[in-house]
Design a protein around this motif. Structure first.
Motif, mmCIF file in Angstrom:
data_model
loop_
_atom_site.group_PDB
_atom_site.id
_atom_site.type_symbol
_atom_site.label_atom_id
_atom_site.label_comp_id
_atom_site.label_asym_id
_atom_site.label_seq_id
_atom_site.Cartn_x
_atom_site.Cartn_y
_atom_site.Cartn_z
ATOM 1 N N ASP A 290 1.264 1.285 -7.536
ATOM 2 C CA ASP A 290 0.827 0.096 -6.802
ATOM 3 C C ASP A 290 0.283 -0.973 -7.751
ATOM 4 N N ARG A 291 -0.447 -0.561 -8.769
ATOM 5 C CA ARG A 291 -1.020 -1.529 -9.700
ATOM 6 C C ARG A 291 0.061 -2.207 -10.543
ATOM 7 N N ASN B 101 6.053 11.930 -6.178
ATOM 8 C CA ASN B 101 5.714 10.582 -5.743
ATOM 9 C C ASN B 101 6.588 9.533 -6.428
ATOM 10 N N TYR C 120 -1.426 11.546 -6.032
ATOM 11 C CA TYR C 120 -2.141 10.330 -5.627
ATOM 12 C C TYR C 120 -2.349 9.401 -6.815
ATOM 13 N N LYS D 225 -0.099 4.145 -2.565
ATOM 14 C CA LYS D 225 -1.300 4.886 -2.191
ATOM 15 C C LYS D 225 -1.070 5.712 -0.922
ATOM 16 N N GLY E 261 0.629 7.366 -7.467
ATOM 17 C CA GLY E 261 0.778 6.301 -6.476
ATOM 18 C C GLY E 261 -0.100 5.104 -6.773
ATOM 19 N N VAL E 262 -1.331 5.357 -7.215
ATOM 20 C CA VAL E 262 -2.230 4.265 -7.597
ATOM 21 C C VAL E 262 -1.648 3.479 -8.773
ATOM 22 N N PHE F 2 0.812 -1.215 0.000
ATOM 23 C CA PHE F 2 0.000 0.000 0.000
ATOM 24 C C PHE F 2 0.847 1.267 0.000
ATOM 25 N N GLY G 164 0.841 8.657 -1.812
ATOM 26 C CA GLY G 164 -0.072 9.545 -2.527
ATOM 27 C C GLY G 164 -1.040 10.240 -1.598
ATOM 28 N N MET G 165 -1.561 9.516 -0.583
ATOM 29 C CA MET G 165 -2.486 10.119 0.361
ATOM 30 C C MET G 165 -1.788 11.182 1.205
#
Length: 422
Positions: free
Chosen positions: A265-266, A317, A258, A129, A261-262, A126, A132-133
């Motif tokens: 992660d993917r 990021n 953000y 994300k 970041g998604v 995670f 990113g958060m």
């Protein structure tokens, strides 16, 4: 991500700390200018702040290992805010630079601690994300407080802004006390081969650092001089847009940080959006430069701000995740320190040097110089992407080593060919 102990407290503390920073970031240079100071001195207030920040960041990883995150962050938030009261007494060159340096000490320790602590608290799957958060909370804080500082200063005077900046930083200090007691992992000396020892840390993090620096230098000019440039371009409409345009920049940075970041992660690896983001940032700054130089509509500056802000957020990021990805997990505090040093040194150097350029070649010259710096960063990142296909990271990078084995390389190529046939 949300179930990680202390994660929410970190986000709130960081939002408050960056609120204090954002509130004063455009106000202090503007106060210096309104007091009769030069553009060079105005830029130097941000420059000396960032210089103190960078020096502090060098020593912060050792403090995190010895003292722990909570006391370091609480002290840092206190130092970031309380010295701002000193601006009330004088914004002459020497006093304003001394107060800025004291605040920079707090900002330096806080920025290293918050990025590293997120990597300590949140599971690796995670981390994109979560990072990113963290950018979302920082971006929201900047969207709120960057224009608020200018608006409050114009309505009630700058002294109110200085006091409010101190109060908000104290809120961050209180929230830091709610973070679990964690110390940064001690340095380890793993048993590695001579080939692995030859891969220096700086080789792994240099290009991501320079990618951040190339955009943060221009951000130093954006934060210090874009409000003044907007007012100069359109005195009537510019007064209303001066603070809003910084808010737009921060909001764009938040959203796209953000998003990157998604995507990371993917895909399981960072770097996908790095070069496209740099190109967009370059084009955004070029648009700002040409608009100011030609005297075009002030609304074009908003488009340029959105492009630059979004690109800056994605590069932030991607660079941080690249450092976490390339270095061992036991060295997240060092990775965070390097990233923050790159970010803040770029902001400080950009504010100072581009402030000198602005004094000689006007605001369009300063932003044009920033575009050239970003272009240099694009060249470096592209070269790193090509070289990275053959890179072996410092420890335990099995995937990279297998690519060096002829049998494994042929097997991987065969698998790719079969996938294409399907």
């Amino acid at each position: 991500m949300w179930k990680s102990p202390g994660f929410v407290a970190v986000l709130v503390a960081v939002a408050a700390a960056f609120g204090s920073w954002s509130l004063l970031l455009p106000v202090v240079p503007l106060a210096v200018l309104n007091n009769g100071g030069s553009s060079a001195v105005a830029g130097a207030t941000t420059g000396i702040f960032m210089a103190a920040t960078v020096i502090t960041q060098i020593f912060t990883p050792a403090a995190l290992r010895k003292i722990g995150y909570t006391p370091v962050m609480a002290f840092a938030a206190f130092m970031l805010g309380v010295p701002a009261i000193g601006y009330i007494f004088s914004v002459e060159p020497i006093p304003v630079l001394v107060v800025s340096a004291l605040r920079g000490i707090g900002f330096g320790a806080l920025t290293v601690a918050e990025s590293a602590l997120v990597a300590e608290l949140v599971p690796v799957r995670f981390l994109g994300k979560a990072s990113g958060m963290l950018g979302v909370f920082i971006g929201l804080s900047q969207m709120l407080f960057l224009p608020a500082g200018l608006a409050l200063g114009d309505q009630f005077g700058y002294n109110v802004v200085y006091v409010l900046g101190a109060v908000i930083a104290l809120v961050a200090a209180v929230m830091c006390l709610r973070i679990p007691q964690v110390k940064a992992a001690a340095k380890q000396q793993p048993q590695v081969s001579e080939q692995e020892r030859s891969v220096s840390t700086w080789k792994l993090v240099l290009v991501p650092s320079l990618a951040v620096t190339s955009l943060s230098m221009t951000f130093g000019a954006v934060s210090s001089f874009l409000p003044a440039a907007v007012i100069e371009l359109d005195p009537g409409l510019g007064a209303a847009l001066a603070g809003i345009i910084l808010s737009i920049t921060g909001g764009s940075s938040m959203v796209f940080r953000y998003l990157s970041g998604v995507i990371a992660d993917r895909r399981g690896v960072p770097g996908t959006t790095m070069i496209p983001a740099q190109i967009i940032g370059f084009l955004g700054v070029v648009l700002i430069t040409v608009t100011i130089f030609q005297g075009w509509s002030v609304w074009l500056l908003i488009i340029g701000a959105v492009m630059f802000g979004g690109a800056f957020g994605m590069v932030q990021n991607e660079a941080l995740l690249s450092m976490f990805f390339r270095l061992p997990r036991t060295r997240v505090s060092e990775a965070s320190a390097i990233w923050n040093i790159a970010f803040d040194s770029g902001t400080g150097i950009g504010s100072f040097l581009l402030g000198i350029v602005a004094a000689s070649l006007a605001y369009s010259g300063a932003f044009g110089s920033g575009a050239v710096v970003i272009l240099f960063g694009i060249v470096l990142t592209t070269a790193d992407r090509i070289i990275g296909r053959h890179r072996i990271t410092e420890y335990n990078n099995t995937r990279a080593r297998l690519r060096q084995v002829p049998v494994a390389r042929r097997a991987v190529q065969g698998l790719r060919n079969r996938r294409k046939d399907r």
